[in-house]
Design a protein around this motif. Structure first.
Motif, PDB file in Angstrom:
ATOM      1  N   TRP A 114       0.825  -1.216   0.000  1.00  0.00           N
ATOM      2  CA  TRP A 114       0.000   0.000   0.000  1.00  0.00           C
ATOM      3  C   TRP A 114       0.857   1.264   0.000  1.00  0.00           C
ATOM      4  O   TRP A 114       0.315   2.363   0.036  1.00  0.00           O
ATOM      5  N   PRO A 155      -2.000   1.661  -4.199  1.00  0.00           N
ATOM      6  CA  PRO A 155      -2.411   2.733  -3.283  1.00  0.00           C
ATOM      7  C   PRO A 155      -3.505   3.631  -3.864  1.00  0.00           C
ATOM      8  O   PRO A 155      -4.447   3.992  -3.154  1.00  0.00           O
ATOM      9  N   ILE A 156      -3.413   3.966  -5.142  1.00  0.00           N
ATOM     10  CA  ILE A 156      -4.455   4.799  -5.749  1.00  0.00           C
ATOM     11  C   ILE A 156      -5.764   4.023  -5.825  1.00  0.00           C
ATOM     12  O   ILE A 156      -6.841   4.571  -5.570  1.00  0.00           O
ATOM     13  N   ARG A 158      -6.832   1.716  -3.809  1.00  0.00           N
ATOM     14  CA  ARG A 158      -7.426   1.697  -2.467  1.00  0.00           C
ATOM     15  C   ARG A 158      -8.071   3.042  -2.144  1.00  0.00           C
ATOM     16  O   ARG A 158      -9.159   3.100  -1.564  1.00  0.00           O
ATOM     17  N   ASN A 159      -7.423   4.129  -2.541  1.00  0.00           N
ATOM     18  CA  ASN A 159      -8.012   5.451  -2.315  1.00  0.00           C
ATOM     19  C   ASN A 159      -9.311   5.630  -3.103  1.00  0.00           C
ATOM     20  O   ASN A 159     -10.266   6.227  -2.606  1.00  0.00           O
ATOM     21  N   TYR A 160      -9.361   5.135  -4.339  1.00  0.00           N
ATOM     22  CA  TYR A 160     -10.597   5.190  -5.114  1.00  0.00           C
ATOM     23  C   TYR A 160     -11.714   4.431  -4.401  1.00  0.00           C
ATOM     24  O   TYR A 160     -12.856   4.887  -4.348  1.00  0.00           O
ATOM     25  N   ARG A 162     -11.969   3.764  -1.166  1.00  0.00           N
ATOM     26  CA  ARG A 162     -12.310   4.432   0.090  1.00  0.00           C
ATOM     27  C   ARG A 162     -13.003   5.774  -0.113  1.00  0.00           C
ATOM     28  O   ARG A 162     -13.725   6.225   0.776  1.00  0.00           O
ATOM     29  N   TYR A 163     -12.796   6.394  -1.242  1.00  0.00           N
ATOM     30  CA  TYR A 163     -13.328   7.737  -1.484  1.00  0.00           C
ATOM     31  C   TYR A 163     -14.837   7.806  -1.277  1.00  0.00           C
ATOM     32  O   TYR A 163     -15.364   8.770  -0.730  1.00  0.00           O
TER      33      TYR A 163
END
Length: 195
Positions: A114, A155-156, A158-160, A162-163
């Motif tokens: 991550w 990492p991106i 996962r951010n998508y 979680r957003y």
């Protein structure tokens, strides 16, 4: 469409396009690509940001395909990668699982996957991306869209997830393979906090 949100995003249709793109990249890089099969709720449509689903699936499939080919060898029979779409009327989330037999990830490396810039790819790919080793042929043949190597895909992704209140989890069995789970909340069913 409402802005970027498709009222009828289809995980199956998105997956079919992503499979074609990832297989093209894998064949270009490794000479072959494993088959990918889709199971579960292939008829599902729900409100979501289609481009986010596409990006997350592409990153997971590129990783799964690369691991599968590197573990089993392009000249051998490659085990298929499975995508499972799970949903039910009472389910909190739509869940997409990507399952491979690509050898898995070492437990000691799991926390680093991550981290931005963490990669297991050949360092020469990164050298070409930032302009080092000019004139040396890339192992990726065309570095404009490498199969792996930059260290920001997971990492991106996962951010998508979680957003909009979802999650991306990865479970791995070193020596066998990896299961990745994308949890996507149903938009519009309740208030969704944007993280």
């Amino acid at each position: 469409m409402i802005g970027l949100i498709s009222k009828r995003a289809s995980p199956c249709e998105i997956a079919q396009q992503v499979i074609a793109d990832a297989a093209y990249m894998c064949r270009r890089t490794h000479g072959d690509a494993p088959e990918v099969t889709i199971h579960g709720r292939t008829d599902l449509h729900f409100p979501y940001v289609s481009s986010h689903i596409s990006y997350m699936l592409l990153e997971l499939l590129k990783n799964s395909m690369r691991a599968t080919v590197e573990t089993h060898g392009a000249d051998n029979a490659l085990p298929p990668i499975r995508i499972v779409i799970a949903d039910g009327e009472d389910n909190e989330d739509v869940v997409i699982k990507v399952s491979d037999e690509g050898g898995g990830i070492k437990r000691s490396s799991m926390s680093r996957i991550w981290s931005y810039l963490y990669t297991t790819a050949d360092p020469s790919i990164m050298d070409h991306m930032i302009g080092r080793n000019a004139g040396v042929e890339s192992k990726d043949f065309n570095i404009s869209n490498p199969m792996a190597g930059l260290g920001y895909g997971l990492p991106i992704s996962r951010n998508y997830a979680r957003y909009l209140g979802g999650e991306l989890d990865i479970m791995s069995m070193e020596g066998y393979g990896t299961d990745s789970f994308i949890y996507l909340p149903r938009l519009g069913d309740k208030e969704t906090a944007v993280v």
